[in-house]
Scaffold this motif. Structure first.
Motif, PDB file in Angstrom:
ATOM      1  N   CYS A 243       0.149   2.817   3.270  1.00  0.00           N
ATOM      2  CA  CYS A 243       0.853   2.438   5.084  1.00  0.00           C
ATOM      3  C   CYS A 243       1.593   0.973   5.044  1.00  0.00           C
ATOM      4  O   CYS A 243       2.168   0.114   5.985  1.00  0.00           O
ATOM      5  CB  CYS A 243      -1.014   1.824   5.688  1.00  0.00           C
ATOM      6  SG  CYS A 243      -1.282   0.797   5.109  1.00  0.00           S
TER       7      CYS A 243
ATOM      8  N   CYS B  49      -4.021   0.095  -0.261  1.00  0.00           N
ATOM      9  CA  CYS B  49      -4.974  -1.315  -0.149  1.00  0.00           C
ATOM     10  C   CYS B  49      -5.971  -1.038   1.222  1.00  0.00           C
ATOM     11  O   CYS B  49      -7.165  -2.407   1.256  1.00  0.00           O
ATOM     12  CB  CYS B  49      -4.238  -1.511   1.959  1.00  0.00           C
ATOM     13  SG  CYS B  49      -4.631  -0.783   3.393  1.00  0.00           S
ATOM     14  N   SER B  50      -6.518  -0.244   1.426  1.00  0.00           N
ATOM     15  CA  SER B  50      -8.133  -0.296   1.640  1.00  0.00           C
ATOM     16  C   SER B  50      -8.758   1.108   1.547  1.00  0.00           C
ATOM     17  O   SER B  50      -8.371   2.315   0.531  1.00  0.00           O
ATOM     18  CB  SER B  50      -8.247   0.203   2.975  1.00  0.00           C
ATOM     19  OG  SER B  50      -6.759   1.119   3.153  1.00  0.00           O
TER      20      SER B  50
ATOM     21  N   CYS C 128       0.615  -1.103  -0.062  1.00  0.00           N
ATOM     22  CA  CYS C 128      -0.250  -0.132   0.011  1.00  0.00           C
ATOM     23  C   CYS C 128       1.069   1.236   0.124  1.00  0.00           C
ATOM     24  O   CYS C 128       2.384   1.054   0.989  1.00  0.00           O
ATOM     25  CB  CYS C 128      -0.671   0.182   0.987  1.00  0.00           C
ATOM     26  SG  CYS C 128      -2.025   1.259   1.553  1.00  0.00           S
TER      27      CYS C 128
ATOM     28  N   CYS D 290      -7.262   4.073   3.321  1.00  0.00           N
ATOM     29  CA  CYS D 290      -5.858   4.686   2.882  1.00  0.00           C
ATOM     30  C   CYS D 290      -5.878   5.214   1.342  1.00  0.00           C
ATOM     31  O   CYS D 290      -4.972   6.970   1.731  1.00  0.00           O
ATOM     32  CB  CYS D 290      -5.091   3.420   2.659  1.00  0.00           C
ATOM     33  SG  CYS D 290      -4.206   2.638   4.317  1.00  0.00           S
TER      34      CYS D 290
HETATM   35 ZN   LIG Z   1      -2.917   1.342   3.754  1.00  0.00          ZN
END
Ligand SMILES: [Zn+2]
Ligand SMILES: [Zn+2]
Length: 404
Positions: A67, A91-92, A64, A95
């Motif tokens: 993060c 990743c999300s 990511c 983020c």
């Molecule tokens: Zn992340």
């Protein structure tokens, strides 16, 4: 320094919940624990202000971009091609959103750098075109350079802009841009207040770097370029060079490409596992205050699998004990003697942070050196710290207190 000003700041920073305080001992700032801690215990956890993946991992889709979490392929989120010059993967959603509001929008898009509430000025197509051009030139530069420092500095400035403009909206009360890094209690202090107190290396930035940054800021919003003067830019680079940590998971990786520059020019970060094993660099407000020791009382760990730094006690600590970490790999390798280990780590410290280590272990092991070895090692350390005559270590207000 100005006593009551400093007193106020170090009363509020770091927050009590971190279990540590910053004190002045023997003329330098150190971090001490404010309660007894057992070996292996987590003393505090801290998120970075800014971070940058290593050049070979940017755009690789493995981590990511915000993060550093290892990407599980079905979960990855990518930006649209147009606004994704570093081919970042996230990743999300969280983020992605954090990354966009903290720095991406200002550095890599043509969106207004101001919050919607106060950006009423219409933007002309010519202005958008100029902004786009400035960003392309900067991206080309950071890709060519492959260093983390210019990205960390650009992101730091962008984050400063994001935090301060969001304070304008809220009338100075609260920030819409969440400060997840270690902030002072009460929220009275700005990011600039945190960074101005930190040590830094005196560095000479490549001449082409500042104009590229200035152009990005100026084309985003005339006036923003005030955030970086020549002096401020050099200082910020020096602060990142002195304070950034190397992030690595599970002891580090083995597949980082060999550096192509001279050993003395390779970027260094604080990590007991070695910069050669990290996946990226990150800058923290509190952990920047940790000092080096070759027999450290604590260690950074990234056991949540992200850039969140966990500071772990290496031994039982009593309230008031000083916290130290190893900036370099201080373990004695199988193929080296104690004398060789001492020499290796001290040269790395001299190259990376311009000081001669005065820790108890160095002193003790130093006693075993012959007078010739002593002379030789001192000479090598001097060479290490003088590779670039323009680089020296700085502490606000007092110069080079540990440098010989
Ligand atoms: Zn992340
Ligand atoms: Zn030492």
């Amino acid at each position: 320094m100005y006593d009551h000003y400093c007193l106020g700041y170090y009363d509020a920073f770091p927050p009590k919940s971190t279990n540590v305080a910053i004190e002045t001992r023997e003329n330098r700032k150190v971090v001490v624990v404010t309660k007894d801690v057992a070996a292996g215990e987590v003393i505090y956890k801290e998120n970075p202000v800014v971070s940058a993946l290593d050049a070979d991992l940017q755009g690789s889709g493995k981590h990511c971009a915000h993060c550093f979490r290892i990407i599980q392929s079905p979960m990855s989120i990518e930006l649209s091609e147009e606004f994704n010059p570093l081919s970042s993967t996230f990743c999300s959603k969280a983020c992605l959103v954090a990354n966009q509001s903290q720095s991406h929008n200002l550095l890599f898009t043509t969106e207004s750098p101001l919050p919607a509430e106060i950006s009423a000025t219409p933007v002309t197509p010519t202005a958008i075109e100029a902004r786009h051009k400035a960003q392309e030139k900067f991206i080309e530069y950071i890709k060519k350079e492959g260093r983390a420092a210019p990205i960390l500095v650009a992101r730091f400035i962008a984050r400063q802009v994001a935090l301060e403009t969001s304070k304008m909206v809220e009338g100075g009360k609260k920030t819409t841009e969440k400060s997840d890094f270690t902030d002072a209690e009460g929220g009275e202090y700005l990011l600039a207040d945190h960074i101005e107190r930190l040590r830094y290396l005196e560095v000479k930035p490549p001449a082409e770097e500042l104009p590229l940054l200035v152009e990005i800021l100026q084309t985003a919003l005339p006036g923003l370029e005030q955030f970086v003067t020549d002096e401020r830019h050099a200082t910020l680079l020096g602060k990142m060079a002195y304070n950034a940590y190397g992030v690595s998971f599970g002891g580090g990786r083995d597949d980082k490409p060999e550096p192509t520059t001279r050993p003395e020019d390779v970027e260094k970060t604080r990590t007991p596992y070695g910069t050669a094993r990290q996946i990226g660099s990150a800058f923290y407000t509190l952990s920047s205050y940790l000092t080096h020791s070759c027999e450290p009382s604590a260690r950074p760990s990234f056991s949540s699998g992200t850039t969140e730094l966990h500071l772990i006690a290496n031994r039982d600590l009593k309230k008031g004990d000083e916290l130290t970490v190893a900036f370099v790999d201080v373990t004695k390798h199988e193929d080296e003697s104690a004398v060789e280990c001492r020499r290796r780590r001290r040269i790395e410290l001299a190259r990376g942070w311009r000081f001669a280590c005065g820790c108890a272990r160095c002193e003790e092991e130093g006693k075993e050196l012959t007078p010739e070895e002593h002379k030789e090692q001192a000479g090598e350390e001097k060479d290490g710290s003088k590779v670039e005559a323009s680089m020296s270590r700085f502490e606000e207000g007092e110069k080079n207190d540990q440098v010989e």
